[in-house]
Structure formats: structure tokens, C-alpha cells
Scaffold this motif. Structure first.
Motif, short mmCIF file in Angstrom:
data_model
loop_
_atom_site.label_atom_id
_atom_site.label_comp_id
_atom_site.label_asym_id
_atom_site.label_seq_id
_atom_site.Cartn_x
_atom_site.Cartn_y
_atom_site.Cartn_z
N PRO A 107 44.62 41.22 35.93
CA PRO A 107 44.11 42.35 35.15
C PRO A 107 42.74 42.07 34.53
O PRO A 107 41.90 42.96 34.46
CB PRO A 107 45.20 42.54 34.08
CG PRO A 107 46.45 42.05 34.74
CD PRO A 107 46.00 40.87 35.58
N ALA A 108 42.50 40.83 34.11
CA ALA A 108 41.19 40.48 33.53
C ALA A 108 40.08 40.61 34.56
O ALA A 108 38.97 41.06 34.25
CB ALA A 108 41.22 39.06 32.96
N GLY A 109 40.36 40.23 35.80
CA GLY A 109 39.37 40.35 36.86
C GLY A 109 39.05 41.79 37.18
O GLY A 109 37.90 42.17 37.34
N VAL A 110 40.10 42.61 37.26
CA VAL A 110 39.90 44.04 37.52
C VAL A 110 39.11 44.68 36.40
O VAL A 110 38.17 45.44 36.63
CB VAL A 110 41.27 44.75 37.71
CG1 VAL A 110 41.08 46.26 37.79
CG2 VAL A 110 41.97 44.22 38.95
N GLU A 111 39.46 44.35 35.17
CA GLU A 111 38.75 44.92 34.02
C GLU A 111 37.28 44.52 34.02
O GLU A 111 36.40 45.34 33.75
CB GLU A 111 39.40 44.49 32.71
CG GLU A 111 38.71 45.08 31.50
CD GLU A 111 39.35 44.66 30.19
OE1 GLU A 111 38.66 44.82 29.16
OE2 GLU A 111 40.48 44.19 30.18
#
Length: 160
Positions: A107-111
Motif C-alpha cells: 500500500p505504501a508503494g501504491v500511495e
């Protein structure tokens, strides 16, 4: 008296069909500006491109990612290690081959990618926000057409 050739006109002169030297110069200036004004705490262009590809093609093997990004497997291995260390991707075992690993975004990468969390992305967003709708659309169309002409059209699927 003859007029100057298209390749000798100054980079500040714009028309409907700028020459290759002018376009290359402008792309270099844009890239340099984003790199220098974006600061050191950002992803490099190569790392950001790899993360974007992982997000849009997950789960993906490292070899397939290296092929899509046109880099060697050892280079991609270093990029992936960096992304994993920073918590932007994770590796899981490939259910079809227990020896292989699949890469997926966290999720951190997508964000980071989708919400333009890097300084470079913010600089670009600010510049685009300063354009009127027609110019913003023209820039988007032009860059998409150029990327497709350079053979990166398979990577553009997530942009449409």
C-alpha cells in the motif's frame, strides 16, 4: 540571404514542428529541473519507473520486470532490493514455481506513485496545474504519443 536551417534555430523559438535537437534539449531541461529541484529524498527515475511497472503488472517476476524496463537482471535486482527495503514492494513465492518470486506493491508503494508523494511528482503537478485545460491535454497527448513512438506503449496501459 538564406534563412537559418531548422536545426540552428534557438531553443526558445517554438512552432508546430520543433526539430529533434530542440525537443531533446527541452526534455533534458525538464528532466534536469525535476532532478535538481526535486531534492535527494526521492526515488530515482529508474526506481520510480520500476515501481510504476510493478503496480501496473503485479504480480510480476523480476526477469519480466527487467525486460519491461529494458535493464539487466542484476540492475533490476538492485532496484527491487531498494524498493523492498523501503517497504514499497514485497516478494512472494510464485505458486507455479516454488523457486521463483513474484513482486507486488505494498500500500505504501501504491500511495507513493498514485498520490504523487515525491517532490519531483509535486513539481510536475504544480507545473501542470499552471496550464489551462487545453495545454494540459496537449502535453499529455504529446508525451503519450512520443512514449508510444519510442516503444513504451505497453507500459502506458495504466495511464489511460
Amino acid at each position: 540571404m538564406t534563412s537559418p536551417s531548422a536545426t540552428s534555430r534557438p531553443a526558445t523559438e517554438f512552432d508546430d514542428s520543433p526539430d529533434v535537437a530542440t525537443l531533446y534539449h527541452l526534455l533534458t531541461r525538464i528532466t534536469r529541473t525535476l532532478r535538481t529541484r526535486g531534492g535527494n529524498g526521492n526515488l530515482t527515475a529508474g526506481v520510480a519507473a520500476a515501481l510504476w511497472t510493478i503496480i501496473n503488472h503485479a504480480p510480476i517476476r523480476l526477469s519480466a520486470l527487467a525486460d519491461r524496463e529494458s535493464v539487466s537482471a542484476p540492475t533490476m535486482s538492485r532496484i527491487v532490493a531498494s524498493l523492498e527495503e523501503n517497504g514499497y514492494i514485497e516478494r512472494t513465492t510464485d505458486p507455479d514455481d516454488g523457486r521463483a518470486k513474484l513482486l507486488s506493491p505494498t500500500p505504501a508503494g501504491v500511495e507513493l506513485i498514485t498520490n504523487a508523494r515525491t517532490n519531483k511528482a509535486r513539481l510536475l503537478a504544480e507545473a501542470l496545474d499552471g496550464l489551462d485545460d487545453d495545454d494540459r491535454s496537449t502535453v499529455g497527448r504529446g508525451l503519450t504519443i512520443l512514449a508510444e513512438a519510442l516503444g513504451t506503449n505497453d507500459q502506458l496501459q495504466g495511464l489511460r
